[in-house]
Motif scaffolding. Structure first.
Motif, short mmCIF file in Angstrom:
data_model
loop_
_atom_site.label_atom_id
_atom_site.label_comp_id
_atom_site.label_asym_id
_atom_site.label_seq_id
_atom_site.Cartn_x
_atom_site.Cartn_y
_atom_site.Cartn_z
N ASN A 80 -40.11 -104.23 -52.99
CA ASN A 80 -41.22 -105.08 -53.38
C ASN A 80 -41.06 -106.52 -52.93
OD1 ASN A 80 -42.82 -103.10 -54.55
ND2 ASN A 80 -41.76 -103.26 -56.50
N ASP A 99 -48.67 -102.87 -58.41
CA ASP A 99 -47.21 -102.76 -58.28
C ASP A 99 -46.60 -103.53 -57.12
OD1 ASP A 99 -48.36 -101.16 -56.37
OD2 ASP A 99 -47.14 -99.40 -56.78
N THR A 100 -47.43 -104.13 -56.27
CA THR A 100 -46.93 -104.88 -55.11
C THR A 100 -47.70 -106.19 -54.98
OG1 THR A 100 -46.48 -102.80 -53.96
CG2 THR A 100 -46.52 -104.77 -52.61
#
Length: 162
Positions: free
Chosen positions: A30, A129-130
């Motif tokens: 990430n 999530d990113t």
């Protein structure tokens, strides 16, 4: 017996170090490739979550253009807004979304270029999530910069299908 335990622990540590060295992406999947500093945290009145912005080209009477960089942390997004002369987005890393009012939400990734038409409501931000890094270009600033509108709802952000 004590020597055997120390040897076993040392072997386990070496194995763990070797495994993480062979798969560096797992630990850093990430992480984004920052070209510019994060800048200043955007105001909560205009963003959900944390979005950091830094100006790269300030407005002036010669170029009449503003250029900057925004880092959206995972889950962060702008409010709905519009620009009198439109906006160009260049995604430099990460994953995110963009939506023009009345159209389906688009997925954005590194290398994408988006043209937001003049005076058209839209929003953009990172995926859940990113994070996402983007450059923005605002042309013809003599017509104005931005009009901020209401927050993007969770349903709009998630992109529920109708």
């Amino acid at each position: 017996m004590k020597t055997l335990s120390i040897t076993a622990v040392a072997a386990l540590l070496l194995l763990m170090i070797n495994c993480s060295a062979q798969n560096p992406l797992k630990a850093d999947q990430n992480k984004l490739n920052f070209i510019f500093p994060k800048g200043k945290l955007g105001p909560v009145e205009n963003f959900t979550g944390k979005a950091w912005s830094i100006g790269l080209v300030e407005n002036d009477s010669i170029y009449n253009t503003v250029i900057g960089n925004v880092f959206f942390e995972p889950g962060a997004r702008s409010n709905w807004h519009r620009h009198p002369s439109g906006q160009i987005l260049i995604i430099t890393d990460g994953k995110g979304y963009h939506q023009i009012k009345g159209q389906p939400r688009q997925i954005l990734k590194k290398g994408d270029v988006v043209k937001c038409p003049p005076n058209v409501e839209h929003w953009h931000g990172a995926s859940p999530d990113t994070g996402m890094l983007q450059q923005y270009i605002l042309p013809k600033t003599e017509k104005g910069i931005v009009t901020w509108l209401n927050k993007v709802t969770d349903e709009e952000y998630i992109g529920s299908k109708k």
